[in-house]
Design a protein around this motif. Structure first.
Motif, mmCIF file in Angstrom:
data_model
loop_
_atom_site.group_PDB
_atom_site.id
_atom_site.type_symbol
_atom_site.label_atom_id
_atom_site.label_comp_id
_atom_site.label_asym_id
_atom_site.label_seq_id
_atom_site.Cartn_x
_atom_site.Cartn_y
_atom_site.Cartn_z
ATOM 1 N N LEU A 115 0.823 -1.211 0.000
ATOM 2 C CA LEU A 115 0.000 0.000 0.000
ATOM 3 C C LEU A 115 0.856 1.261 0.000
ATOM 4 O O LEU A 115 0.566 2.214 -0.725
ATOM 5 C CB LEU A 115 -0.946 -0.007 1.205
ATOM 6 N N ILE A 116 1.904 1.272 0.787
ATOM 7 C CA ILE A 116 2.783 2.446 0.822
ATOM 8 C C ILE A 116 3.490 2.624 -0.508
ATOM 9 O O ILE A 116 3.570 3.734 -1.044
ATOM 10 C CB ILE A 116 3.785 2.337 1.986
ATOM 11 N N LYS A 117 4.002 1.533 -1.066
ATOM 12 C CA LYS A 117 4.717 1.621 -2.347
ATOM 13 C C LYS A 117 3.782 2.066 -3.466
ATOM 14 O O LYS A 117 4.158 2.898 -4.297
ATOM 15 C CB LYS A 117 5.347 0.263 -2.679
ATOM 16 N N SER A 118 2.562 1.542 -3.499
ATOM 17 C CA SER A 118 1.633 1.942 -4.561
ATOM 18 C C SER A 118 1.206 3.395 -4.381
ATOM 19 O O SER A 118 1.039 4.119 -5.356
ATOM 20 C CB SER A 118 0.417 1.025 -4.598
ATOM 21 N N ARG A 119 1.070 3.831 -3.156
ATOM 22 C CA ARG A 119 0.712 5.233 -2.898
ATOM 23 C C ARG A 119 1.846 6.159 -3.313
ATOM 24 O O ARG A 119 1.606 7.220 -3.891
ATOM 25 C CB ARG A 119 0.379 5.407 -1.419
ATOM 26 N N LEU A 120 3.080 5.786 -3.032
ATOM 27 C CA LEU A 120 4.220 6.597 -3.450
ATOM 28 C C LEU A 120 4.298 6.679 -4.965
ATOM 29 O O LEU A 120 4.627 7.719 -5.522
ATOM 30 C CB LEU A 120 5.521 6.041 -2.871
ATOM 31 N N GLY A 121 4.000 5.574 -5.644
ATOM 32 C CA GLY A 121 3.996 5.569 -7.107
ATOM 33 C C GLY A 121 2.921 6.479 -7.671
ATOM 34 O O GLY A 121 3.132 7.171 -8.674
ATOM 35 N N GLN A 122 1.757 6.507 -7.037
ATOM 36 C CA GLN A 122 0.678 7.386 -7.491
ATOM 37 C C GLN A 122 1.052 8.843 -7.306
ATOM 38 O O GLN A 122 0.746 9.673 -8.155
ATOM 39 C CB GLN A 122 -0.614 7.079 -6.731
ATOM 40 N N LYS A 123 1.724 9.173 -6.215
ATOM 41 C CA LYS A 123 2.140 10.554 -5.987
ATOM 42 C C LYS A 123 3.131 11.003 -7.053
ATOM 43 O O LYS A 123 3.061 12.122 -7.538
ATOM 44 C CB LYS A 123 2.756 10.713 -4.594
ATOM 45 N N LYS A 124 4.066 10.129 -7.425
ATOM 46 C CA LYS A 124 5.046 10.486 -8.449
ATOM 47 C C LYS A 124 4.365 10.713 -9.787
ATOM 48 O O LYS A 124 4.702 11.641 -10.509
ATOM 49 C CB LYS A 124 6.113 9.396 -8.570
ATOM 50 N N LYS A 125 3.395 9.856 -10.147
ATOM 51 C CA LYS A 125 2.673 10.040 -11.398
ATOM 52 C C LYS A 125 1.880 11.336 -11.386
ATOM 53 O O LYS A 125 1.837 12.062 -12.368
ATOM 54 C CB LYS A 125 1.737 8.857 -11.646
ATOM 55 N N TYR A 126 1.247 11.642 -10.249
ATOM 56 C CA TYR A 126 0.454 12.856 -10.135
ATOM 57 C C TYR A 126 1.354 14.090 -10.256
ATOM 58 O O TYR A 126 1.016 15.038 -10.940
ATOM 59 C CB TYR A 126 -0.307 12.881 -8.805
ATOM 60 N N ARG A 127 2.499 14.073 -9.602
ATOM 61 C CA ARG A 127 3.425 15.203 -9.671
ATOM 62 C C ARG A 127 3.928 15.406 -11.084
ATOM 63 O O ARG A 127 4.063 16.537 -11.551
ATOM 64 C CB ARG A 127 4.594 14.994 -8.715
ATOM 65 N N ALA A 128 4.222 14.310 -11.789
ATOM 66 C CA ALA A 128 4.687 14.416 -13.162
ATOM 67 C C ALA A 128 3.585 14.984 -14.059
ATOM 68 O O ALA A 128 3.837 15.793 -14.954
ATOM 69 C CB ALA A 128 5.133 13.061 -13.679
#
Length: 133
Positions: A115-128
């Motif tokens: 859950l933490i790893k998938s959430r971090l991945g979503q934040k990076k995609k959103y920031r990009a």
């Protein structure tokens, strides 16, 4: 080549989980000997140790991985669980009582890592996505 990296990261995650479990178990032993932790809380502390160990190993194995994070964390959790069963049977002749609680605590550690790893991945995609506007 990518599969070799994945297998290597799973192996490293499992080894780190075991080392983390050993360190935390030694710490728990010292705390019980110094009567900082009551002997009635040892079972709960052991379950927490399993969850923390699998979490740390899974997070390490997920570092740098793009996809298949649930499979990788699940494999680390399963290999850690099988190692625990093997060690209990080989050295302690322990039965299978308490295995379900141990498995659940290990699964909790793995699921939290996913859950933490998938959430971090979503934040990076959103920031990009925001930066590209």
């Amino acid at each position: 080549n990518k599969e070799k990296g994945t297998i290597f990261s799973i192996a490293i995650g499992t080894v780190v989980s075991v080392l983390c479990m050993l360190l935390l178990s030694v710490l728990l032993t010292v705390l019980v000997e110094n009567e900082a932790v009551s002997s009635t809380m040892v079972t709960i502390a052991a379950l927490c140790i399993h969850a923390i160990s699998v979490f740390v190993g899974s997070m390490l194995s997920l570092t740098g991985q793009k996809g298949r994070i649930a499979v990788i964390a699940g494999t680390v959790t399963a290999s850690y669980f099988l190692m625990q069963i093997f060690v209990n049977m080989l050295f302690f002749s322990a039965g299978f009582e308490g295995v379900a609680a141990g498995l659940v605590s290990m699964l909790v550690g793995g699921v939290i890592a996913v859950l933490i790893k998938s959430r971090l991945g979503q934040k990076k995609k959103y920031r990009a996505k925001v930066r590209s506007r």
